[in-house]
Design a protein around this motif. Structure first.
Motif, PDB file in Angstrom:
ATOM      1  N   LYS A 133       0.853  -1.178   0.030  1.00 49.47           N
ATOM      2  CA  LYS A 133       0.032  -0.001   0.202  1.00 49.47           C
ATOM      3  C   LYS A 133       0.804   1.316  -0.104  1.00 49.47           C
ATOM      4  CE  LYS A 133      -3.950  -2.117   2.364  1.00 49.47           C
ATOM      5  NZ  LYS A 133      -4.931  -1.920   3.518  1.00 49.47           N
ATOM      6  N   ALA A 134       2.225   1.210   0.590  1.00 45.52           N
ATOM      7  CA  ALA A 134       2.780   2.583   0.976  1.00 45.52           C
ATOM      8  C   ALA A 134       3.496   2.614  -0.426  1.00 45.52           C
ATOM      9  CB  ALA A 134       3.793   2.418   2.030  1.00 45.52           C
TER      10      ALA A 134
ATOM     11  N   THR B  29       1.468  13.071   3.055  1.00 42.12           N
ATOM     12  CA  THR B  29       1.673  13.470   1.766  1.00 42.12           C
ATOM     13  C   THR B  29       2.630  14.457   1.504  1.00 42.12           C
ATOM     14  OG1 THR B  29      -0.338  12.396   0.887  1.00 42.12           O
ATOM     15  CG2 THR B  29       0.730  13.820  -0.641  1.00 42.12           C
TER      16      THR B  29
ATOM     17  N   LEU C  26       2.002   6.611  -6.983  1.00 37.48           N
ATOM     18  CA  LEU C  26       1.118   7.520  -7.360  1.00 37.48           C
ATOM     19  C   LEU C  26       1.769   9.056  -7.165  1.00 37.48           C
ATOM     20  CD1 LEU C  26      -1.921   8.322  -8.024  1.00 37.48           C
ATOM     21  CD2 LEU C  26      -2.133   8.393  -5.449  1.00 37.48           C
ATOM     22  N   LEU C  27       2.511   9.551  -6.053  1.00 36.27           N
ATOM     23  CA  LEU C  27       2.990  10.632  -6.078  1.00 36.27           C
ATOM     24  C   LEU C  27       4.299  10.804  -7.036  1.00 36.27           C
ATOM     25  CD1 LEU C  27       3.156  10.950  -2.136  1.00 36.27           C
ATOM     26  CD2 LEU C  27       1.646  12.141  -3.548  1.00 36.27           C
TER      27      LEU C  27
ATOM     28  N   ILE D  20       4.914   6.807   5.396  1.00 35.09           N
ATOM     29  CA  ILE D  20       3.447   6.250   5.117  1.00 35.09           C
ATOM     30  C   ILE D  20       3.029   5.193   5.907  1.00 35.09           C
ATOM     31  CG2 ILE D  20       2.299   5.209   3.421  1.00 35.09           C
ATOM     32  CD1 ILE D  20       4.080   7.124   1.435  1.00 35.09           C
TER      33      ILE D  20
ATOM     34  N   SER E  44       2.421   1.925  -3.485  1.00 34.95           N
ATOM     35  CA  SER E  44       1.643   2.346  -4.288  1.00 34.95           C
ATOM     36  C   SER E  44       1.309   3.680  -3.992  1.00 34.95           C
ATOM     37  CB  SER E  44       0.085   1.611  -4.068  1.00 34.95           C
ATOM     38  OG  SER E  44       0.217   0.051  -4.442  1.00 34.95           O
ATOM     39  N   ARG E  45       1.482   4.286  -2.928  1.00 40.18           N
ATOM     40  CA  ARG E  45       1.114   5.617  -2.645  1.00 40.18           C
ATOM     41  C   ARG E  45       2.548   6.457  -3.290  1.00 40.18           C
ATOM     42  NH1 ARG E  45      -0.599   7.730   2.813  1.00 40.18           N
ATOM     43  NH2 ARG E  45      -1.843   5.498   2.605  1.00 40.18           N
TER      44      ARG E  45
ATOM     45  N   ASP F 130      -0.395   4.954   8.415  1.00 38.33           N
ATOM     46  CA  ASP F 130      -1.376   3.890   8.074  1.00 38.33           C
ATOM     47  C   ASP F 130      -1.579   2.929   9.389  1.00 38.33           C
ATOM     48  OD1 ASP F 130      -1.690   4.892   5.545  1.00 38.33           O
ATOM     49  OD2 ASP F 130      -0.689   3.075   4.444  1.00 38.33           O
TER      50      ASP F 130
ATOM     51  N   GLU G 133      -3.328  11.878   6.611  1.00 31.22           N
ATOM     52  CA  GLU G 133      -2.865  11.498   5.122  1.00 31.22           C
ATOM     53  C   GLU G 133      -2.538  12.754   4.348  1.00 31.22           C
ATOM     54  OE1 GLU G 133      -6.137   9.172   3.248  1.00 31.22           O
ATOM     55  OE2 GLU G 133      -5.683   7.494   4.343  1.00 31.22           O
ATOM     56  N   THR G 134      -2.990  13.925   4.402  1.00 28.07           N
ATOM     57  CA  THR G 134      -2.740  15.122   3.742  1.00 28.07           C
ATOM     58  C   THR G 134      -1.246  15.364   4.395  1.00 28.07           C
ATOM     59  OG1 THR G 134      -4.984  15.659   3.597  1.00 28.07           O
ATOM     60  CG2 THR G 134      -3.314  17.228   3.367  1.00 28.07           C
TER      61      THR G 134
ATOM     62  N   SER H 151      -5.114   3.672  10.065  1.00 28.35           N
ATOM     63  CA  SER H 151      -6.286   2.815   8.941  1.00 28.35           C
ATOM     64  C   SER H 151      -7.209   2.351   9.595  1.00 28.35           C
ATOM     65  CB  SER H 151      -5.184   1.396   8.482  1.00 28.35           C
ATOM     66  OG  SER H 151      -5.139   0.665  10.022  1.00 28.35           O
TER      67      SER H 151
END
Length: 127
Positions: free
Chosen positions: A28-29, A103, A35-36, A58, A31-32, A62, A99-100, A66
């Motif tokens: 999951k991390a 990021t 994405l970034l 991350i 994947s983030r 999470d 999460e913001t 989570s």
């Protein structure tokens, strides 16, 4: 697809998840991060230390925010003392805020880090 952070590295940086839970959390991390970075880390010969540390940020967020973590520890949204009343909730707002913040922190950590072709990892094609 190779991991960006191995379980041994995760433990070295102070991670607390079991090896089984780490596998899913790492995916999951990763994947983030993809994405970034628009997937730029995937093609790199060596994963930079900054990416590994960003993964830790991350994973930490999470683990705390989570859905499973929220179920284990309900959040008091409001409390009144006169007639003693508690309301639980607010988890989604706290999760979004966390999460913001994560990021933003990851983007700061990866600022100036270049891929193998000299392109900044967080470059989105705009100036």
């Amino acid at each position: 697809m190779a991991q960006y952070l191995t379980f041994d590295e995760y433990v070295h940086y102070g991670g607390q998840l079991s090896e089984q839970d780490f596998a899913i959390a790492e995916f999951k991390a990763r994947s983030r991060i993809d994405l970034l970075t628009l997937g730029r880390v995937q093609d790199m010969q060596t994963v930079p230390e900054e990416v590994k540390l960003a993964m830790m940020v991350i994973l930490k967020v999470d683990a705390k925010y989570s859905a499973d973590a929220q179920t284990d520890s309900a959040i008091v949204a409001s409390f009144s003392t006169d007639g003693y009343s508690e309301s639980y909730g607010g988890a989604s707002e706290q999760t979004k805020a966390a999460e913001t913040q994560a990021t933003r922190e990851v983007c700061k950590m990866l600022f100036g880090v270049l891929d193998d072709h000299g392109i900044p990892l967080i470059y989105k094609g705009l100036d």
